[in-house]
Design a protein around this motif. Structure first.
Motif, short mmCIF file in Angstrom:
data_model
loop_
_atom_site.label_atom_id
_atom_site.label_comp_id
_atom_site.label_asym_id
_atom_site.label_seq_id
_atom_site.Cartn_x
_atom_site.Cartn_y
_atom_site.Cartn_z
N ALA A 45 20.16 52.88 14.21
CA ALA A 45 21.23 52.54 13.26
C ALA A 45 22.57 53.09 13.70
O ALA A 45 23.55 53.01 12.96
N LEU A 61 25.44 55.98 15.13
CA LEU A 61 25.78 57.37 14.83
C LEU A 61 25.36 57.71 13.41
O LEU A 61 25.40 56.85 12.52
N ASP A 62 24.95 58.95 13.24
CA ASP A 62 24.50 59.37 11.92
C ASP A 62 25.71 59.59 11.02
O ASP A 62 26.52 60.50 11.25
N LEU A 63 25.81 58.73 10.01
CA LEU A 63 27.00 58.77 9.14
C LEU A 63 27.12 60.11 8.41
O LEU A 63 28.23 60.55 8.11
N PRO A 69 22.98 48.36 15.55
CA PRO A 69 24.42 48.32 15.32
C PRO A 69 25.16 49.51 15.96
O PRO A 69 24.55 50.56 16.20
N ALA A 70 26.43 49.33 16.20
CA ALA A 70 27.38 50.39 16.58
C ALA A 70 26.82 51.33 17.66
O ALA A 70 26.53 50.90 18.77
N GLY A 71 26.65 52.61 17.33
CA GLY A 71 26.16 53.57 18.33
C GLY A 71 24.82 53.17 18.93
O GLY A 71 24.52 53.53 20.07
N ASN A 92 29.94 47.13 15.31
CA ASN A 92 30.44 46.67 14.01
C ASN A 92 31.33 47.69 13.31
O ASN A 92 31.52 47.64 12.09
N GLU A 93 31.91 48.63 14.09
CA GLU A 93 32.66 49.73 13.49
C GLU A 93 33.73 49.27 12.50
O GLU A 93 33.91 49.89 11.45
N VAL A 131 37.07 52.75 13.87
CA VAL A 131 37.49 52.08 15.10
C VAL A 131 36.61 52.54 16.25
O VAL A 131 36.41 53.74 16.43
N PHE A 138 41.07 61.50 13.13
CA PHE A 138 40.77 60.21 12.50
C PHE A 138 39.72 60.38 11.39
O PHE A 138 39.89 59.92 10.27
N TYR A 190 30.53 53.28 2.22
CA TYR A 190 29.55 52.54 3.03
C TYR A 190 28.15 53.14 2.87
O TYR A 190 27.16 52.44 2.68
N LYS A 202 22.69 53.13 0.23
CA LYS A 202 21.70 53.75 -0.67
C LYS A 202 21.39 52.83 -1.84
O LYS A 202 20.24 52.71 -2.26
N LYS A 208 21.45 49.68 -1.98
CA LYS A 208 20.72 48.48 -1.56
C LYS A 208 19.29 48.50 -2.08
O LYS A 208 18.74 47.49 -2.48
N LYS A 209 18.73 49.74 -2.12
CA LYS A 209 17.32 49.90 -2.52
C LYS A 209 17.13 49.67 -4.01
O LYS A 209 16.20 49.04 -4.44
C1 LIG Z 1 40.72 55.90 17.16
C2 LIG Z 1 39.23 56.14 17.32
C3 LIG Z 1 38.78 57.38 16.64
C4 LIG Z 1 37.27 57.49 16.53
C5 LIG Z 1 36.76 56.83 15.29
C6 LIG Z 1 35.30 57.12 14.96
C7 LIG Z 1 34.33 56.34 15.76
C8 LIG Z 1 32.95 56.35 15.18
C9 LIG Z 1 32.07 55.34 15.83
C10 LIG Z 1 30.89 55.07 15.01
C11 LIG Z 1 29.80 54.54 15.46
C12 LIG Z 1 28.61 54.31 14.63
O1 LIG Z 1 27.55 54.17 15.13
S1 LIG Z 1 28.77 54.31 12.95
C13 LIG Z 1 27.20 53.87 12.27
C14 LIG Z 1 27.10 52.37 12.13
N1 LIG Z 1 25.82 52.01 11.65
C15 LIG Z 1 25.61 51.06 10.76
O2 LIG Z 1 26.53 50.39 10.29
C16 LIG Z 1 24.19 50.86 10.31
C17 LIG Z 1 24.01 51.15 8.88
N2 LIG Z 1 22.65 50.94 8.50
C18 LIG Z 1 22.13 49.72 8.23
O3 LIG Z 1 22.80 48.68 8.34
C19 LIG Z 1 20.72 49.68 7.77
O4 LIG Z 1 20.35 50.99 7.31
C20 LIG Z 1 19.72 49.22 8.85
C21 LIG Z 1 19.87 50.01 10.14
C22 LIG Z 1 19.91 47.72 9.12
C23 LIG Z 1 18.27 49.46 8.32
O5 LIG Z 1 18.11 48.83 7.06
P1 LIG Z 1 16.85 49.23 6.17
O6 LIG Z 1 16.90 48.33 4.95
O7 LIG Z 1 15.62 49.22 6.99
O8 LIG Z 1 17.07 50.76 5.78
P2 LIG Z 1 18.11 51.36 4.72
O9 LIG Z 1 17.46 51.41 3.38
O10 LIG Z 1 19.43 50.67 4.82
O11 LIG Z 1 18.31 52.83 5.30
C24 LIG Z 1 17.32 53.82 5.19
C25 LIG Z 1 17.99 55.16 5.01
O12 LIG Z 1 18.74 55.46 6.19
C26 LIG Z 1 20.10 55.72 5.86
N3 LIG Z 1 20.95 55.25 6.97
C27 LIG Z 1 21.03 54.03 7.47
N4 LIG Z 1 21.89 53.98 8.51
C28 LIG Z 1 22.36 55.24 8.67
C29 LIG Z 1 23.26 55.86 9.57
N5 LIG Z 1 23.88 55.18 10.56
N6 LIG Z 1 23.49 57.16 9.43
C30 LIG Z 1 22.88 57.88 8.46
N7 LIG Z 1 22.02 57.36 7.58
C31 LIG Z 1 21.75 56.04 7.68
C32 LIG Z 1 20.32 54.93 4.57
O13 LIG Z 1 21.43 55.44 3.84
C33 LIG Z 1 19.01 55.17 3.87
O14 LIG Z 1 19.03 56.47 3.31
P3 LIG Z 1 18.28 56.88 1.96
O15 LIG Z 1 18.73 55.90 0.91
O16 LIG Z 1 18.70 58.29 1.71
O17 LIG Z 1 16.81 56.71 2.32
#
Ligand SMILES: CCCCCCCCC/C=C/C(=O)SCCNC(=O)CCNC(=O)[C@H](O)C(C)(C)COP(=O)(O)OP(=O)(O)OC[C@H]1O[C@@H](n2cnc3c(N)ncnc32)[C@H](O)[C@@H]1OP(=O)(O)O
Length: 302
Positions: free
Chosen positions: A106, A108-110, A151-153, A177-178, A184, A280, A293, A298, A300-301
């Motif tokens: 998924a 980077l860990d948000l 996605p992303a990371g 998808n940042e 960004v 940032f 986000y 969360k 969604k469930k």
């Molecule tokens: C100028 C430049 C300067 C620099 C600027 C800064 C640059 C930063 C760059 C960032 C890069 C990144 O990677 S940012 C991360 C981007 N990642 C995403 O957008 C993915 C988000 N996640 C999803 O879309 C979904 O969770 C997906 C992976 C499809 C799985 O779906 P599921 O239905 O199977 O599971 P879910 O129910 O959604 O998720 C299960 C649990 O995991 C958690 N969870 C999901 N994704 C998580 C995540 N990435 N980090 C932490 N926790 C996450 C949810 O909150 C739920 O927590 P509980 O409810 O507690 O169980």
């Protein structure tokens, strides 16, 4: 090579404080996946390594449930496994895949980027940089067997690999998808994507935060091959055999030739990149976007 040695020293120095308290998990017994010679699996709580010494290959399985988010601890364990395999002359290639059904990573860990202190953001970003550098420049052949959404990371991690095989499941989207999160992609995320699919396709993909389903990912070149889900691992293995048939030193030097300029850009701007990230991520507006986000995920469930 000076760069490789320098990076190794740097990694050790960086890893020391995080690695404290981490124990290598006892290996599962029995032959390694793929019919190895009985060498035990090893790894750590979040990373399972299945060695196949006869083939010179190890399968590295990410298992940080529920979604393989790239937390500080998980990144540390991944780096330790990579370093261990790089230092063992038995191995020439690794297949990076997931042990979490339906999810490669998924990203980077948000929670590492929300509501923490600036010092934490510094430590976290160093680990993200280090992971990218070490995987991007690894002397090993690294093949991603992408068996889930990415996605992303998660996409970035796969882009550091030499070849990507994606399971043909419409749910398994991949991309940077940042922007959809109100953040960004840093320049080195962007550079890695440009090196893979070209400038124009990256410009469109990054601005729109596109997550490509398999057919589209293949068309644009984010992945190299799309295969039925049950053939991802076997395909990764046959591709690996093809890459390992090339004289290793020639392949390694060619990889360095192709990738070093991109890596050097981060290496020379590393501290500035950390400062940019921290500035940032500490912005109120960015924290609000990330919180919103996470809440949306969360809810969604319920
Ligand atoms: C100028 C430049 C300067 C620099 C600027 C800064 C640059 C930063 C760059 C960032 C890069 C990144 O990677 S940012 C991360 C981007 N990642 C995403 O957008 C993915 C988000 N996640 C999803 O879309 C979904 O969770 C997906 C992976 C499809 C799985 O779906 P599921 O239905 O199977 O599971 P879910 O129910 O959604 O998720 C299960 C649990 O995991 C958690 N969870 C999901 N994704 C998580 C995540 N990435 N980090 C932490 N926790 C996450 C949810 O909150 C739920 O927590 P509980 O409810 O507690 O169980």
């Amino acid at each position: 090579m000076a760069l490789a040695v320098g990076m190794r020293v740097l990694t050790r120095a960086l890893l020391r404080p995080w690695a404290r308290g981490l124990r290598v998990a006892p290996g599962r017994t029995g032959p390694a996946a793929g019919g190895g010679d009985g060498m035990r699996c090893f790894g750590s709580p979040r990373v399972l390594v299945e060695p196949d010494p006869a083939a010179g290959v190890a399968v590295v399985k990410m298992r940080n449930p529920p979604v393989n988010s790239l937390s500080l601890e998980f990144l540390t364990e991944l780096l330790i496994s990579l370093e261990k395999l790089e230092n063992d002359k038995t191995f020439h290639g690794i297949i990076l895949t997931s042990d979490c059904p339906g999810i490669f990573s998924a990203g980077l860990d948000l929670t590492e980027m929300c509501g923490r202190k600036p010092e934490h953001y510094v430590e976290y970003w160093k680990a993200v940089q280090e992971t990218w550098l070490r995987f991007y420049l690894s002397n090993l052949v690294v093949i991603a067997a992408i068996n889930g959404v990415s996605p992303a990371g998660g996409c970035l991690l796969s882009l550091t690999c030499d070849y990507r095989v994606l399971a043909n499941n419409p749910k398994y989207t991949i991309g940077l998808n940042e922007t959809l999160l109100g953040i960004v992609a840093p320049f080195w995320f962007k550079d890695t994507m440009v090196n893979t699919i070209g400038h124009r396709a990256t410009e469109r993909a990054l601005q729109l935060g596109l997550l490509f389903p398999p057919a589209e990912a293949l068309r644009v070149g984010v992945v190299d091959q799309v295969v039925p889900e049950d053939q991802v691992q076997s395909t990764a293995r046959s591709v690996m055999a093809q890459w390992l048939a090339i004289p290793d030193h020639a392949r390694q030097l060619t990889k360095t030739l192709m990738r070093k300029p991109t890596a050097d850009r981060l290496l020379t701007e590393r501290d500035a990149d950390i400062q940019t990230f921290v500035r940032f991520i500490c912005r109120d507006s960015v924290q609000k976007s990330l919180h919103a986000y996470l809440e949306k995920l969360k809810q969604k469930k319920g």
